[in-house]
Write a protein that holds these residues in place. Structure first.
Motif, PDB file in Angstrom:
ATOM      1  N   UNK A  45       1.016  -1.224   0.005  1.00 15.82           N
ATOM      2  CA  UNK A  45      -0.080  -0.012  -0.102  1.00 15.82           C
ATOM      3  C   UNK A  45       0.776   1.230   0.070  1.00 15.82           C
ATOM      4  N   UNK A  46       1.948   1.352   0.817  1.00 14.24           N
ATOM      5  CA  UNK A  46       2.769   2.674   0.899  1.00 14.24           C
ATOM      6  C   UNK A  46       3.684   2.646  -0.431  1.00 14.24           C
ATOM      7  N   UNK A  47       3.995   1.628  -1.088  1.00 12.32           N
ATOM      8  CA  UNK A  47       4.661   1.629  -2.090  1.00 12.32           C
ATOM      9  C   UNK A  47       3.712   2.002  -3.483  1.00 12.32           C
ATOM     10  N   UNK A  48       2.484   1.894  -3.184  1.00 13.01           N
ATOM     11  CA  UNK A  48       1.325   2.171  -4.278  1.00 13.01           C
ATOM     12  C   UNK A  48       1.236   3.759  -4.276  1.00 13.01           C
ATOM     13  N   UNK A  49       1.352   4.175  -2.724  1.00 13.29           N
ATOM     14  CA  UNK A  49       1.062   5.685  -2.496  1.00 13.29           C
ATOM     15  C   UNK A  49       2.194   6.358  -3.403  1.00 13.29           C
ATOM     16  N   UNK A  50       3.400   5.892  -3.012  1.00 15.08           N
ATOM     17  CA  UNK A  50       4.824   6.589  -3.526  1.00 15.08           C
ATOM     18  C   UNK A  50       4.403   6.417  -5.089  1.00 15.08           C
ATOM     19  N   UNK A  51       3.842   5.321  -5.870  1.00 14.11           N
ATOM     20  CA  UNK A  51       3.925   5.316  -7.149  1.00 14.11           C
ATOM     21  C   UNK A  51       2.854   6.269  -7.512  1.00 14.11           C
ATOM     22  N   UNK A  52       2.108   6.557  -6.831  1.00 14.48           N
ATOM     23  CA  UNK A  52       1.064   7.615  -7.663  1.00 14.48           C
ATOM     24  C   UNK A  52       1.000   8.891  -6.950  1.00 14.48           C
ATOM     25  N   UNK A  53       2.551   9.320  -6.532  1.00 12.67           N
ATOM     26  CA  UNK A  53       2.793  10.441  -6.512  1.00 12.67           C
ATOM     27  C   UNK A  53       2.289  11.252  -4.816  1.00 12.67           C
ATOM     28  N   UNK A  54       2.310  10.092  -3.989  1.00 14.42           N
ATOM     29  CA  UNK A  54       2.159  10.694  -2.743  1.00 14.42           C
ATOM     30  C   UNK A  54       3.355  10.494  -1.796  1.00 14.42           C
ATOM     31  N   UNK A  55       4.328  10.710  -2.239  1.00 18.39           N
ATOM     32  CA  UNK A  55       5.632  10.153  -1.409  1.00 18.39           C
ATOM     33  C   UNK A  55       5.678  11.615   0.017  1.00 18.39           C
TER      34      UNK A  55
END
Length: 297
Positions: A45-55
């Motif tokens: 989930x966290x990696x998906x957030x980073x991948x969608x610009x939510x770093x």
């Protein structure tokens, strides 16, 4: 495996993530997962957030977390925002203290490879214990080194114990696109299946299908797949880069080439396609300067 079991749920999240369906991963209900699988699911989930610009949000959320999984993800979030110096220091520290942690292996190797330290990344990944993602990352690194032979060896070894895995099929397709010949068609079948399935029909799957079509000389079909990818994500950098390649191969009007080039520069100014073109242009200018015409009086 029972798809409704905790292991089955984790596999679903795994496949969604590697199929590029990041929003589906973020929104997936993980309340029924066992304690053992809750950490891997949170990592996805966290990696998906980073991948969608939510770093930035991820970095703030993980402030103060000291477990290796979450600490390395916080470092990766910061790295993704351009705060590279501190992030690299954290990654190096975690690699030194927690090299047996699966998340540290994957994220650490990713950062090391991006920093041009591919051999260190491979050394870290060699410590994995049956991780398909580690196998896939090794294949990507080997292909970036133009060591198709070693990438193929990695795939063949993995097929002995994970024949039907999505990641193994994808890795085999990456290698097939490099080998060429009949492997182009085999890779096309893999991407076509992914692109047609509702659960994996993503821009990435369509781009893979388009790349195979390009190698097979089927330019109109490749264009359709790329247009579908851009309909799903108008700013998808890899789709734009391949559309530029298609416009050259198809002999399209310069304005279409320039439009896609401008869109790519806006969407991803540091995309490898752009940096590679800039490097080649600089090398050409250097070479041309050596042969400047000399006019005799």
């Amino acid at each position: 495996m029972d798809p409704f079991s905790s292991e089955g749920e984790l596999l679903t999240i795994h496949n969604l993530f590697h199929g590029g369906r990041y929003s589906a991963v973020i929104n997936h209900d993980t309340s029924g997962l066992s304690a053992e699988n809750s950490i891997p699911s949170r990592v996805y989930k966290i990696r998906s957030q980073i991948a969608t610009g939510q770093a930035a949000e991820v970095a703030a959320e993980l402030e103060g977390e000291d477990s290796p999984d979450l600490a390395v993800l916080k470092a990766f979030a910061e790295y993704s925002q351009g705060n590279t110096e501190d992030a690299i220091h954290t990654v190096e520290s975690l690699v030194g203290s927690s090299s047996d942690n699966a998340t540290v292996q994957i994220i650490g190797a990713t950062v090391l490879h991006l920093e041009g330290r591919s051999e260190e990344a491979l050394t870290l990944l060699s410590k994995h214990q049956g991780s398909l993602e580690a196998v896939a990352l090794v294949v990507q690194i080997r292909l970036s080194q133009n060591r198709t032979d070693l990438a193929l060896k990695e795939v063949l070894n993995a097929k002995r114990w994970a024949q039907d895995s999505l990641l193994v099929n994808l890795a085999e397709s990456w290698v097939g696109l490099r080998i060429g010949g009949e492997k182009y068609q085999q890779a096309y079948y893999v991407y076509e299946e992914l692109a047609q399935a509702p659960s994996t029909s993503t821009p990435s799957a369509l781009i893979g299908q388009a790349v195979a079509e390009l190698h097979l000389g089927r330019l109109p079909e490749a264009e359709v797949a790329l247009q579908q990818a851009l309909e799903k994500d108008p700013k998808h950098a890899d789709a734009l880069a391949n559309m530029i390649v298609l416009s050259i191969l198809a002999g399209k009007e310069p304005n279409e080439f320039n439009e896609n080039l401008s869109l790519l520069r806006d969407a991803a100014p540091s995309h490898p396609f752009l940096t590679n073109v800039a490097q080649k242009s600089e090398l050409f200018d250097r070479a041309a300067a050596r042969y400047t015409a000399r006019v005799r009086a």
